[in-house]
Scaffold this motif. Sequence first.
Motif, PDB file in Angstrom:
ATOM      1  N   ILE A  68       0.896  -1.178  -0.107  1.00 18.09           N
ATOM      2  CA  ILE A  68       0.059  -0.059  -0.163  1.00 18.09           C
ATOM      3  C   ILE A  68       0.894   1.361   0.022  1.00 18.09           C
ATOM      4  O   ILE A  68       0.555   2.108  -0.837  1.00 18.09           O
ATOM      5  N   LEU A  79       2.771   1.699  -3.523  1.00 22.89           N
ATOM      6  CA  LEU A  79       1.997   2.096  -4.484  1.00 22.89           C
ATOM      7  C   LEU A  79       1.384   3.306  -4.234  1.00 22.89           C
ATOM      8  O   LEU A  79       1.178   4.091  -5.159  1.00 22.89           O
ATOM      9  N   SER A  80       1.125   3.641  -3.272  1.00 25.74           N
ATOM     10  CA  SER A  80       0.736   5.067  -2.916  1.00 25.74           C
ATOM     11  C   SER A  80       1.629   6.126  -3.242  1.00 25.74           C
ATOM     12  O   SER A  80       1.174   7.232  -3.782  1.00 25.74           O
ATOM     13  N   THR A 115       4.182   5.969  -5.278  1.00 21.36           N
ATOM     14  CA  THR A 115       4.242   5.850  -6.736  1.00 21.36           C
ATOM     15  C   THR A 115       3.022   6.680  -7.470  1.00 21.36           C
ATOM     16  O   THR A 115       3.284   7.743  -8.243  1.00 21.36           O
ATOM     17  N   ALA A 116       1.723   6.352  -6.748  1.00 23.47           N
ATOM     18  CA  ALA A 116       0.667   7.013  -7.620  1.00 23.47           C
ATOM     19  C   ALA A 116       0.717   8.303  -7.578  1.00 23.47           C
ATOM     20  O   ALA A 116       0.230   9.182  -8.302  1.00 23.47           O
ATOM     21  N   GLU A 117       1.000   8.868  -6.207  1.00 22.21           N
ATOM     22  CA  GLU A 117       0.788  10.285  -5.940  1.00 22.21           C
ATOM     23  C   GLU A 117       1.966  10.980  -6.273  1.00 22.21           C
ATOM     24  O   GLU A 117       2.079  12.176  -6.577  1.00 22.21           O
ATOM     25  N   ARG A 119      -8.145   9.436  -8.000  1.00 23.55           N
ATOM     26  CA  ARG A 119      -7.770   8.189  -7.579  1.00 23.55           C
ATOM     27  C   ARG A 119      -7.749   7.231  -8.711  1.00 23.55           C
ATOM     28  O   ARG A 119      -7.090   6.371  -9.123  1.00 23.55           O
ATOM     29  N   ARG A 152      -4.887   7.943 -11.008  1.00 22.98           N
ATOM     30  CA  ARG A 152      -3.762   7.473 -10.802  1.00 22.98           C
ATOM     31  C   ARG A 152      -3.801   5.973 -10.860  1.00 22.98           C
ATOM     32  O   ARG A 152      -2.818   5.281 -11.047  1.00 22.98           O
ATOM     33  N   THR A 153      -4.617   5.298 -10.727  1.00 21.56           N
ATOM     34  CA  THR A 153      -5.018   3.881 -10.893  1.00 21.56           C
ATOM     35  C   THR A 153      -4.570   3.472 -12.361  1.00 21.56           C
ATOM     36  O   THR A 153      -4.100   2.472 -12.619  1.00 21.56           O
ATOM     37  N   LEU A 174      -0.907   3.494 -12.869  1.00 22.84           N
ATOM     38  CA  LEU A 174      -0.301   2.589 -12.433  1.00 22.84           C
ATOM     39  C   LEU A 174      -0.650   1.197 -13.307  1.00 22.84           C
ATOM     40  O   LEU A 174       0.623   0.586 -13.475  1.00 22.84           O
ATOM     41  N   VAL A 206      -3.418  -3.307  -8.398  1.00 14.80           N
ATOM     42  CA  VAL A 206      -3.590  -2.101  -7.981  1.00 14.80           C
ATOM     43  C   VAL A 206      -4.833  -1.843  -7.561  1.00 14.80           C
ATOM     44  O   VAL A 206      -4.897  -0.430  -6.876  1.00 14.80           O
ATOM     45  N   TRP A 259      -3.884  -0.233  -4.019  1.00 20.52           N
ATOM     46  CA  TRP A 259      -3.802   1.563  -4.308  1.00 20.52           C
ATOM     47  C   TRP A 259      -5.376   1.791  -4.330  1.00 20.52           C
ATOM     48  O   TRP A 259      -5.611   2.957  -3.543  1.00 20.52           O
TER      49      TRP A 259
END
Lengths: 395, 177
Positions: A11, A14-15, A17-19, B16, B19-20, B23, B126, B130
């Motif tokens: 978590i 991935l967070s 990276t995503a942010e 969200r 960003r999903t 990824l 993901v 995520w």
Amino acid sequence: MTSTLTDDDLIRLLSETAESFPAPEWSPDRPGDEERVRTPLHERPAVRWLVAASLVIALVSAVGIGVDGSRSSSDDSQIAAGKAAGSSVFEQQSGRVPVPAGATSSGSTGTSADTLTSASAGSASGASGSSGSTSGGGAALSLGPAAAAPAAAPAPQAATSGVAAPAPDQGRIVKSGQMVLEVAKGDVSATLTGVQRVATGQGGLVFASSTQESGPSPTGTITIRVPVATFEATVVAVRELKGVQVVSASTKAADVTAQYADLQTQIRTLKATRERYLVILGQANTVGEVLSVQQRIDGVSGQVDQLEGRLKVLGAQSAMSTLAVTVTEKGAPAAKTAVEKGGLSKAWDDAKDNFTGGVEAIVRASGGVLIVGLSLIALWFVGSLGYRVVRRRMV
Amino acid sequence: MEDSELEAWLQEDYARAYRTACLVLRDRDEAQDAVQEAFLRVWRFRSSIPSGEGRRPWLYRVVVNSCLSRARAQISRTGKNTGDEALSRLPYLGAGPDVRAEQSQLADDVLAALADLPEHLRVPLVLRFWAGLSEKEIAIAIERRPGTVKSRLHDARNRLALDPRMTAWVAPLEATQ
């Protein structure tokens, strides 16, 4: 020391990276969204498939035109050669003009009823050639300044009918014609019977016949086949039937002499080749040699069969000509004749013919492989399109 | 659902979802296009949005389908997966250059590790870790059974646990004596 990846680690990673991706804002009224979603025209699969299909159709039609062109150019050259040699390709159209009685000189466009018999008798005397005979005093329809084919000894098959068929090395003409006749009320059947008698009198036969006697406008059609040498006499004889008024008449002739001779030559050559292969087969020692030679013999035999089939068809067409007669009652709506199309309609028909001709040529050359391949491609395309539609609908 | 309520919900979830998609696709531009397309579709067909708990997985189903369509279109066009050339194009935000560098390296490693996962493992991973969907919600989103989702998550976790690019960012366990 070892490490392991826990759910919390995942978590976190991935967070983080995503942010790192800055998210834009969204609004349903955002300008340019429709454009963003729309794919450029040239990238749309449907457009690409359409272009590909158009190219394929154009290519196949071009093949068809090429095949047709090569056939017709050889026909044209034969006909031109025939014309130069004095043979004629004729067509005539007539209006509602009764046949003049008493016309007897050669070159006239019709003969009297008296000369019908003499024309038949003249034909029966054994003269051949489409120029018609002049014995007995009657005059058959003249084809033009020069005779279409020189007179020759009658062929054996004409003995029973009394009409000569073209000898193997003589000119071969494929003739056909259409006539529309108008008769008095109640005379349709009798006229059809009269046409039938003309056909048998000329040594021919009835190919097809139909009548529609009920209703306000009875009509009848009859298609007869007569020996090519008596075609003109047959046309005259039909015109001369009692009570008949000719609404329209058209005839056509094509000289296929060179085509016929060419086929014969090809067959002879192929047969000679086959004989040589048979000699070689006798000298073959190994199984491989035998199979190789046998394969060639089979190929040549197939070609011979094909050409002999075409020769037979051409022979039959040039031996017997076809005349289609439509009979209507006076006052009834005019019968529909096969009208030559022109303009866009003809262009469309020609395009269709070229395309189908091209397809036939390609299929013939490639065998069943092409058909199977195209069918599989079409199935795959339909399947993938259907899958996409179903997926979109599941949204 | 009222249009204003729907708009608010979509705006809330847009970041969200975007960003999903990043990824999954590992490409910002493709992700933006995919999510735009998905949200437009959701807006156009808003009458068919399920109510209640089914709403969120339904939204992610649209987003995932849009991402996968884009990925497949990309492969058929260029023969390459999305994101193969995009790793170097990521913009990184951070407090200072050192943090940014570290974040950049972390993101690079995670994205590289995700790239090595096959699509059918990457997507549920993901969505779970995520997007925060439950296994049942993931099953709705990717149209598979919950048992399949569980199995795929297990596989994905095991693969990433063996990837040094991921484990490098994880604190080591203390050895037991």
